[in-house]
Design an enzyme around this catalytic site. Structure first.
Site, short mmCIF file in Angstrom:
data_model
loop_
_atom_site.label_atom_id
_atom_site.label_comp_id
_atom_site.label_asym_id
_atom_site.label_seq_id
_atom_site.Cartn_x
_atom_site.Cartn_y
_atom_site.Cartn_z
N GLU A 31 0.83 -1.20 0.00
CA GLU A 31 0.00 0.00 0.00
C GLU A 31 0.87 1.25 0.00
O GLU A 31 1.90 1.31 0.66
CB GLU A 31 -0.95 0.03 1.20
CG GLU A 31 -0.27 0.20 2.53
CD GLU A 31 -1.22 0.63 3.65
OE1 GLU A 31 -1.42 1.85 3.82
OE2 GLU A 31 -1.72 -0.25 4.36
N LYS A 120 -8.11 -3.63 10.23
CA LYS A 120 -6.78 -3.12 10.56
C LYS A 120 -6.83 -2.62 12.00
O LYS A 120 -7.48 -1.62 12.29
CB LYS A 120 -6.41 -1.99 9.59
CG LYS A 120 -5.20 -1.18 9.98
CD LYS A 120 -5.02 -0.01 9.00
CE LYS A 120 -3.95 0.95 9.47
NZ LYS A 120 -3.73 2.04 8.51
#
Length: 198
Positions: A31, A120
């Site tokens: 990411e 997350k």
């Protein structure tokens, strides 16, 4: 392998070399946070070069508009520091994976109800393995949980024992200015730590 490389501060000029170092070490989720320099250019370059071997996407995604911008690059991973149900739903509508940030069971269940693919746990160093274990007791057993923040090779085993599915790794794998060779070394060490912690 459930490790996500977080490339905060990455520039487009170095994206492909850093990506090659990560993919070569076995990292298959990458990411680029949206508060990096020209993040969409880096994401697009990574997607073109490595999209067939790794899930490429954006981090620090805060708005539905950003989800659409990332989707236009062909990338398929949306990671957020918060639980924004509109961002989650937009990601799923566009066929992308959604990893929203959560810190409490309330946020976790809101994210799950909105269609999140994984949670997350952020900031991980505040939640800790003890907090994760408590949350794991009430969350669906098949819901993937990624700890982000405060994860090191030395404590991976503790996190996994508490129920973590994987980890998002930032400065321990990339800092602005790191060469591809430095990143490759860090990535290989983290992959080895992951293997040893299983």
């Amino acid at each position: 392998m459930n490790l996500v490389a977080i490339l905060r501060g990455l520039t487009p000029a170095e994206a492909v070399d850093i990506g090659a170092a990560l993919v070569g070490a076995g990292i298959t989720r990458i990411e680029v946070p949206m508060n990096s320099p020209d993040p969409l250019d880096s994401i697009a370059a990574l997607q073109v070069r490595f999209g067939d071997r790794a899930a490429i996407g954006a981090g620090t995604v805060l708005t539905v508009a950003q989800v659409s911008q990332v989707a236009e690059t062909g990338a398929r991973l949306i990671v957020s520091p918060n639980c924004n149900v509109e961002v989650i739903r937009a990601s799923k509508t566009l066929g992308m994976e959604s990893f929203p940030g959560v810190m409490t069971p309330t946020e976790a269940f809101a994210a799950i109800d909105a269609g999140a693919d994984a949670l997350k746990l952020f900031p991980g160093d505040l939640i800790g393995p003890i907090g994760l274990r408590a949350m794991k007791a009430v969350l669906p057993p098949d819901m993937p949980l990624y700890a982000v923040g405060g994860v090191t090779p030395a404590n991976m085993a503790d996190w996994l024992a508490a129920g973590a599915t994987g980890f998002g790794i930032g400065s321990s794998i990339y800092k602005p200015g790191d060469s591809a060779e430095v990143v490759a070394g860090k990535a290989e060490a983290l992959v080895a730590a992951w293997t040893n912690a299983q």
